[in-house]
Design a protein around this motif. Structure first.
Motif, PDB file in Angstrom:
ATOM      1  N   GLY A 311      46.040 -13.284   8.396  1.00 26.63           N
ATOM      2  CA  GLY A 311      46.313 -14.573   7.776  1.00 26.63           C
ATOM      3  C   GLY A 311      46.979 -15.548   8.721  1.00 26.63           C
ATOM      4  N   THR A 312      47.916 -15.046   9.535  1.00 24.31           N
ATOM      5  CA  THR A 312      48.601 -15.915  10.493  1.00 24.31           C
ATOM      6  C   THR A 312      47.638 -16.422  11.554  1.00 24.31           C
ATOM      7  OG1 THR A 312      50.676 -14.710  10.158  1.00 24.31           O
ATOM      8  CG2 THR A 312      50.519 -16.082  12.117  1.00 24.31           C
ATOM      9  N   ARG A 314      44.462 -16.797  11.208  1.00 23.92           N
ATOM     10  CA  ARG A 314      43.571 -17.753  10.548  1.00 23.92           C
ATOM     11  C   ARG A 314      44.232 -19.123  10.447  1.00 23.92           C
ATOM     12  NH1 ARG A 314      42.966 -15.235   5.883  1.00 23.92           N
ATOM     13  NH2 ARG A 314      41.213 -13.968   6.617  1.00 23.92           N
ATOM     14  N   ARG A 315      45.514 -19.128  10.112  1.00 23.64           N
ATOM     15  CA  ARG A 315      46.220 -20.418   9.994  1.00 23.64           C
ATOM     16  C   ARG A 315      46.392 -21.082  11.355  1.00 23.64           C
ATOM     17  NH1 ARG A 315      49.198 -17.357   6.300  1.00 23.64           N
ATOM     18  NH2 ARG A 315      50.850 -16.971   7.835  1.00 23.64           N
ATOM     19  N   ARG A 319      42.906 -24.022  11.086  1.00 22.77           N
ATOM     20  CA  ARG A 319      43.763 -24.783  10.165  1.00 22.77           C
ATOM     21  C   ARG A 319      42.954 -25.556   9.131  1.00 22.77           C
ATOM     22  NH1 ARG A 319      49.025 -25.085  11.897  1.00 22.77           N
ATOM     23  NH2 ARG A 319      49.417 -24.363  14.033  1.00 22.77           N
ATOM     24  N   ALA A 322      42.208 -23.243   6.280  1.00 24.72           N
ATOM     25  CA  ALA A 322      43.298 -22.359   5.849  1.00 24.72           C
ATOM     26  C   ALA A 322      43.471 -22.388   4.349  1.00 24.72           C
ATOM     27  CB  ALA A 322      44.599 -22.762   6.528  1.00 24.72           C
ATOM     28  N   GLY A 323      43.368 -23.601   3.741  1.00 21.54           N
ATOM     29  CA  GLY A 323      43.597 -23.692   2.306  1.00 21.54           C
ATOM     30  C   GLY A 323      42.563 -22.927   1.521  1.00 21.54           C
ATOM     31  N   SER A 325      40.582 -20.500   2.569  1.00 15.03           N
ATOM     32  CA  SER A 325      40.648 -19.060   2.839  1.00 15.03           C
ATOM     33  C   SER A 325      41.788 -18.428   2.081  1.00 15.03           C
ATOM     34  CB  SER A 325      40.818 -18.818   4.341  1.00 15.03           C
ATOM     35  OG  SER A 325      39.711 -19.338   5.037  1.00 15.03           O
ATOM     36  N   GLY A 326      42.922 -19.126   2.036  1.00 11.29           N
ATOM     37  CA  GLY A 326      44.082 -18.573   1.350  1.00 11.29           C
ATOM     38  C   GLY A 326      43.820 -18.411  -0.123  1.00 11.29           C
TER      39      GLY A 326
END
Length: 347
Positions: A311-312, A314-315, A319, A322-323, A325-326
């Motif tokens: 996750g980190t 990916r962010r 970016r 990111a929203g 995917s999260g």
């Protein structure tokens, strides 16, 4: 258990073997220029790849204080082990790019050999610890919740560091350089000791973590095939991680230990020809260099095997997405069974 029991009291004998092998009339000198250039370039490439990947991993894992899973703790220590060896790869590259001459002196030679073995066997044991933790998370998810704690993982990790460091400590206090054909050779770079005791040491060091890792992953695969309560996506991630770790064993560790065992059994045998001896030495160097690739492949284990690490990353690198995917990740994990809750941070 003592991982490395190879003493250096046979240093003079080894130097004699190397000198005799290079001066036999039936063994004409060979030009190793191409070989040295290939090794030198390879070590520089692995250095750049492993340094960036493991430095990023160490930074990410160190920022997860208080929320780390046992698997993440073991992966953190694995990244430290990789970095401890990556930093001396430029010395190996220089050794080859200068034509097989070690210009750095005795102490750096000892440290290079020490870090090589510390990294290799620490990596093997931390990968085994990750396998054991994931076995508990998948096969005994609920019953293992009380023992799968980050503080226990740190205790195990520091104990392994102490074991490996003490076992390798003799390499730091014994002479490891020799003059062969006018060149200073660092014998620790490609440790070539032909003795039965070294063979026993090799088996004791490699067999326990390898069999433990293999057994745990076979049991995990068996559990998944029988219908584990893990969600399908988590099952796929688990299988990918298992496949990647076993690939690291097959590429980085198995060839070296098989080649080294063959070298120990055959190199000093009186009936071995010069050509065979050269082949054994080359195989020893090639497979030794493959173990360094472990540092470049381990970041892929972090990527596939640690949800928070993934996750980190990916962010950091994606970016813009990111929203989305999260949200998808949260939706996929919502409402899982207890076993999925126990394992999701690892897969």
């Amino acid at each position: 258990m003592k991982i490395q029991t190879t003493p250096t009291t046979d240093m003079d004998a080894l130097t004699s073997i190397l000198s005799n092998a290079s001066s036999e009339s039936s063994c004409a000198p060979v030009d190793n220029t191409v070989e040295n250039m290939v090794f030198g370039g390879y070590y520089i490439l692995v250095f750049l790849l492993a340094l960036n990947g493991n430095a990023l991993a160490l930074w990410i894992f160190s920022r997860q204080r208080g929320t780390s899973s046992p698997a993440n703790v073991f992966l953190l220590h694995l990244a430290v082990a990789d970095l401890s060896y990556v930093i001396i790869l430029p010395l190996r590259a220089t050794y080859h790019l200068t034509g097989g001459h070690w210009p750095f002196g005795e102490i750096p030679c000892r440290v290079a050999g020490f870090l090589f073995y510390v990294n290799m066997y620490a990596s093997l044991y931390f990968l085994a610890c990750v396998a054991g933790d994931r076995y508990l998370a998948v096969v005994h998810a609920v019953r293992s919740l009380k023992i799968r704690r980050a503080r226990y993982a740190h205790t195990i990790s520091f104990s392994l560091w102490a074991l490996v460091t003490v076992s390798m400590a003799p390499l730091l206090v014994t002479r490891q350089t020799a003059e062969v054909d006018g060149l200073t050779v660092c014998l620790q770079l490609y440790r070539e000791k032909a003795s039965r005791k070294a063979l026993v040491s090799l088996a004791v060091a490699f067999t326990p973590p390898f069999l433990s890792t293999l057994s745990c992953y076979l049991l995990i695969i068996h559990s998944l095939r029988r219908g584990s309560r893990l969600e399908p996506q988590l099952k796929l991630r688990a299988l990918r991680t298992i496949g990647l770790v076993m690939l690291i064993y097959v590429v980085c560790f198995l060839p070296y230990h098989a080649s080294r065992a063959t070298f120990i059994l055959g190199y000093a045998h009186p009936d071995v020809s010069c050509q065979t001896r050269r082949g054994l030495s080359l195989a020893n160097r090639v497979t030794s260099s493959l173990t360094c690739l472990n540092g470049g492949l381990d970041p892929l284990v972090y990527l596939f095997g640690a949800e928070k690490f993934r996750g980190t990353v990916r962010r950091l690198f994606f970016r813009d997405r990111a929203g989305g995917s999260g949200a998808t990740s949260a939706g996929e994990l919502k409402g899982t069974h207890e076993s999925s809750v126990s394992a999701k941070s690892e897969f």
